[in-house]
Design an enzyme around this catalytic site. Structure first.
Site, short mmCIF file in Angstrom:
data_model
loop_
_atom_site.label_atom_id
_atom_site.label_comp_id
_atom_site.label_asym_id
_atom_site.label_seq_id
_atom_site.Cartn_x
_atom_site.Cartn_y
_atom_site.Cartn_z
N HIS A 184 0.83 -1.21 0.00
CA HIS A 184 0.00 0.00 0.00
C HIS A 184 0.87 1.26 0.00
CE1 HIS A 184 -3.33 -2.47 2.27
NE2 HIS A 184 -2.98 -2.99 1.10
N HIS A 215 -9.33 -11.50 10.30
CA HIS A 215 -9.31 -10.25 9.53
C HIS A 215 -9.56 -10.57 8.06
CE1 HIS A 215 -8.26 -6.37 8.06
NE2 HIS A 215 -6.94 -6.48 8.04
N HIS A 220 -6.92 -3.75 11.88
CA HIS A 220 -6.73 -2.57 11.08
C HIS A 220 -7.97 -2.19 10.25
CE1 HIS A 220 -4.91 -2.27 6.76
NE2 HIS A 220 -4.99 -1.05 7.19
N TYR A 233 5.85 -0.51 11.04
CA TYR A 233 4.55 -1.11 10.70
C TYR A 233 3.43 -0.32 11.38
CZ TYR A 233 0.96 -4.70 10.22
OH TYR A 233 -0.19 -5.37 9.91
N GLU A 272 -8.96 -8.60 5.33
CA GLU A 272 -8.07 -8.10 4.27
C GLU A 272 -7.40 -9.29 3.58
OE1 GLU A 272 -5.34 -4.92 5.30
OE2 GLU A 272 -5.18 -4.36 3.19
FE1 FEO Z 1 -2.31 -7.59 7.13
FE2 FEO Z 1 -4.98 -5.38 7.35
O1 FEO Z 1 -3.96 -6.79 6.67
#
Ligand code: FEO
Length: 401
Positions: A25, A79, A144, A191, A81
């Site tokens: 990203h 998660h 996240h 991170y 994602e």
């Molecule tokens: Fe490692 Fe929000 O994905």
């Protein structure tokens, strides 16, 4: 055949190592990325998360080193994602009876991503027996995405924390104490600064929820990225609590800028020198040579932020605009109100570069005790000395609380 790595008896790491990934990203991942998934061999064979879809073969080989993937009974999705959920359809195809557990929000998101594969929602406080072990779920929204949760293997005292406590760090060794301590802490910080920082309050709540489990509840934190914390659990929790999510600013400064013919560069060095003279730990970053994601690492707890650009075509340099846009997304206005900002830059015929930087910093909530430092053409030593003294005075008047 690739192998699995034993985490504890009957618990295995079965993820993928993305050695060559250099961007996530728009964040530079100079050490690569791992997509961690974990297999628990209990009466119900349980998989915690999956891996990015392009790591299907590696992931399936590692599971197959322990058991036929068709035997999986339980799949926990912490998660949605796609770096973690990308192989949920693969597992569901191979093990159609596997039951998928996830947060209520994840049910909606998974359905949007993969259709209705049969999802069982679980909330904070819910538990699931998989045989000798109990899994306890804690929702951690916005760490996240809105769907995030963490899963505690109660008997093994392993917290599967997904994105929380992760690092983008690929290495041949899976545990913290098998890697360089300073490198993994540096990557954990980078991170957080580039992925989790905008959700500081939610991350603070997640840390509180983890602490609430009790001091003896966790022996390992097994994130979905990077190394597994087993020797430095206290260190990473302290780093989150005391630095990352605390919002406390340190006696640090970053000087971030671009320059065309070294005039803005000269002002940057004078500002940096002023910080050093006042005992502030300063870091100077020319955006021609540094990436915005590294700048955010230094920005995270910096009390003083100086941003400079000459005028280019009636505006600031594109590199500086990129930094300000990136910074705005990661550090919203309310996180900047205790920071002291400075804008600076040289110009030929219109001071629009530094003026526009000043306007952006003002809109982003920074305190700006000095007008933008702007110099027409090449700054004289007298001007640079003046800038240095003004910055020193601002630091003296605005110490770290
Ligand atoms: Fe490692 Fe929000 O994905």
């Amino acid at each position: 055949m690739l192998t699995a790595v034993q985490v504890k008896p009957d618990v295995y790491w079965v993820g993928g190592v993305d050695w060559n990934a250099r961007s996530f990203h728009g964040y530079t991942t100079e050490d690569g990325i791992t997509y961690n998934a974990y297999l628990i061999m209990d009466e119900k064979v349980t998989l915690i998360d999956t891996a990015k879809s392009t790591f299907k073969d590696e992931f399936l080989q590692r599971i197959s080193a322990i058991i036929d993937p068709s035997k999986i009974d339980v799949l926990v999705c912490n998660h949605v994602e796609m770096d973690h959920s990308g192989n949920i359809p693969t597992i569901k195809e191979l093990a159609p009876n596997a039951q998928i557990y996830c947060s209520p929000q994840a049910v909606k998101e998974l359905t949007a991503h993969y259709g209705d594969l049969g999802y069982t929602p679980v909330k904070t406080g819910d538990t699931l027996s998989i045989g000798k072990r109990t899994l306890a779920f804690v929702q951690t929204p916005m760490v996240h995405w809105p769907d995030n949760m963490v899963t505690l293997d109660v008997e093994d005292k392993i917290l599967f924390s997904n994105d929380a406590f992760g690092q983008h760090f690929a290495s041949s060794a899976r545990f913290d104490d098998e890697n360089d301590y300073h490198e993994i802490m540096k990557q954990a910080r980078k991170y957080y600064a580039n992925i989790v920082q905008p959700y500081r309050m939610q991350a603070a709540n997640a840390v509180k929820a983890v602490r609430k489990l009790g001091p003896d509840a966790i022996e390992m934190i097994a994130p979905a990225h990077g190394v597994i914390w087993r020797s430095h659990v206290a260190d990473i929790l302290d780093a989150y609590e005391q630095v990352f999510v605390s919002g406390k600013l340190a006696n640090k400064a970053v000087v971030i800028y671009d320059s065309m013919w070294h005039s803005t560069d000269k002002i940057a060095h004078s500002i940096c020198d002023a910080f050093l003279a006042e005992g502030v730990a300063a870091h100077l970053m020319d955006l021609k040579e540094n990436h915005v994601s590294d700048a955010m690492d230094f920005f995270l707890d910096a009390k003083y932020v100086a941003v400079g650009s000459p005028t280019l075509n009636s505006n600031m340099m594109p590199t500086v605009a990129e930094f300000l846009t990136y910074m705005r997304g990661l550090s919203p206005k309310q996180n900047n109100t205790d920071r002291i900002g400075f804008a600076f830059g040289s110009y030929g015929w219109a001071p629009l570069g530094p003026k526009n930087v000043y306007a952006e910093l003002e809109a982003d909530g920074f305190q700006l005790p000095e007008p933008a430092f702007m110099y027409n053409w090449i700054p004289t030593q007298e001007y640079l000395d003046g800038v240095r003294e003004k910055v020193r005075a601002v630091v003296k008047a605005n110490p770290v609380a």
